[in-house]
Structure formats: structure tokens, C-alpha cells
Write a protein that holds these residues in place. Sequence first.
Motif, short mmCIF file in Angstrom:
data_model
loop_
_atom_site.label_atom_id
_atom_site.label_comp_id
_atom_site.label_asym_id
_atom_site.label_seq_id
_atom_site.Cartn_x
_atom_site.Cartn_y
_atom_site.Cartn_z
N SER A 188 0.81 -1.20 0.04
CA SER A 188 0.02 -0.17 0.17
C SER A 188 0.91 1.09 0.11
O SER A 188 1.54 1.70 1.02
N ASN A 192 -5.23 5.05 -0.73
CA ASN A 192 -6.21 4.71 -1.81
C ASN A 192 -5.17 4.11 -3.03
O ASN A 192 -5.80 3.97 -4.37
N THR A 193 -3.58 3.77 -3.03
CA THR A 193 -3.13 3.36 -4.01
C THR A 193 -2.49 2.09 -3.63
O THR A 193 -1.79 2.21 -2.53
N VAL A 218 -5.47 2.37 -8.13
CA VAL A 218 -5.89 3.76 -7.44
C VAL A 218 -7.46 3.64 -7.22
O VAL A 218 -8.30 3.71 -8.17
N SER A 219 -8.04 3.70 -5.85
CA SER A 219 -9.20 3.79 -5.68
C SER A 219 -9.77 5.16 -5.82
O SER A 219 -9.35 6.19 -5.34
N ASN A 221 -13.33 5.45 -5.38
CA ASN A 221 -14.56 5.28 -4.14
C ASN A 221 -14.22 4.01 -3.74
O ASN A 221 -13.39 3.15 -3.58
N GLU A 222 -15.12 3.63 -2.68
CA GLU A 222 -15.42 2.37 -2.01
C GLU A 222 -15.33 1.11 -2.82
O GLU A 222 -14.67 0.15 -2.63
N ALA A 225 -12.17 1.28 -8.84
CA ALA A 225 -10.83 1.84 -9.05
C ALA A 225 -10.43 1.84 -10.43
O ALA A 225 -10.97 1.09 -11.26
N LYS A 258 -16.56 -5.18 -1.04
CA LYS A 258 -16.08 -4.66 0.39
C LYS A 258 -16.67 -5.75 1.38
O LYS A 258 -17.75 -6.14 0.97
#
Length: 258
Positions: A188, A192-193, A218-219, A221-222, A225, A258
Motif C-alpha cells: 500500500s 487509496n493506492t 488507485v481507488s 471510491n469504496e 478503482a 467490500k
Amino acid sequence: MSLRVSLLVPLLLAAPAAFAQDPAELAAMTSPWSGSGGELGFASARGNSTTESANGRLRLRYTDDDWVHSMDLFGLRSRSESIQTNDDGTETKVSNTTANRYTGSAGSALQLGEHRQITATVRYERDDFATYDRQSSFGLGYGTRLWGNDRFSLDAQVGPGVRRTHSTEDDQTRTGLIGRGFFDIKYSLTPNTDLVNTLLVESGSYNTFAQNDFGVSVSMNEHLALKAAWQARHNSDVAEDKQKTDTLTTMNVVYKFK
């Protein structure tokens, strides 16, 4: 108080607490599904010639107590069209398929501890432009986490297996024992990456197959990506007119569970 009322009162008192809990937290607690979900990429160019390329992937993971089941499906297809001028001056549109590959794998793992498991994996591949246009394998192995912290993890699976292949060079089907290794790295960079890299090796008496997949995700949002990926595939025993290593670069939209 009647029996019906005595049963109804506790339910009414418990209902507000249940509805007050965040639905996302409830889904995370109860859902056994996880994984990247699906990936999809498409490219098209038009003009003097036309090229189209599409690739898609579906990854799912299902947890049931001490058992973890996984599935990975991948497809790649590329096609090109061009105008060819004949000897008499007329023009003909020529269409060629330049890539057509489908792979699928499924596995089950029995958890022996937090990061230790016994694994069983089956894999099938169809590639119309490879020396081995059909490959299937089955392997048993032992998996463990070699290194891990909050940001970095390295997992490995090793064990024996059996492989069956069909060669387009001599139109022969072979079956033989293999040694199988699978290595999974995750790092990580930011919240978000993520950097991910997987390496699969299947080595036998007449061919060693290796596939390495590297990606940067790269996300947004939830659940969504963007992922840039580079894949290298290697076969040690190929026909004279074939290259031993193929590479593929993709840019895909990813849906994540998720």
C-alpha cells in the motif's frame, strides 16, 4: 399479559437498535464475498485501419468458516481490419484476429492458522496463438505468509501437481507431473493506492510456464478503482516461429467488493 404480547415486546425493543446500525457495517459483517470483483478494458482505433481490443477479468473470493474458495476468470480478444489492394487495382477489406485467449482457475484452501493453509487449485487456459493452445493443470500445495505488516505482505504457495497440454506444433497431447509455485505481493503506497504482483510458475519435464502480473490500483471510491497492469507470460519450450515471452499492458476499470 398474553403469550403473544410477551413475545412481541422484546422484538419491538430490539428493532430500533438493529435499524440504527450502519447498513455498510452489517454488510461487511455478514457478507462472505470479497475480491476485486470485475475488471474491464476496451481500446478502439479507426481510420486507414481498424483495431479493437478488449479484456476482462472476474475475481471472487468466498469464505466459509475455515474454508476459503476463490475463482479467477480472464479473457482477451483483439481484432484488426485493413484495406488490401489487389493486383487488378481493386480493394478488399481484410479482417484478422490477433489475440484470443481465455483462462480460468479455481481453488480451495483449508485454513490451518491465521496465514497457513492447505490448497487445491485447478487451472485451464485456451490460447489460439500459442504453441500450447490448451493447457490444464491441478495442484496441491502448502501456503503461508512469508512476510507481512500493515502495508506490505508476501504470500506463497508451493506443491506438486499434474498438467495436460496440447501442442499445435506436432498436434500431440501430453500429461506430466509439475512443480507449482504461486507468490502474491501487496504493498500500500497510500490509503487509496496499491501495488500488487502475482507470479505463477508451473515447471515440468518438457516445459516451464511462468506468468507474472504487476498492477497499480488507485481507488476512486469504496467500490471503483482504476488499474494499470503489465503481464508477462513465458514458455520455455515453443515452436521455432514463436517467441517464448508475451507481454500485455492494460488500463482497466475495477469494481471491488467490500
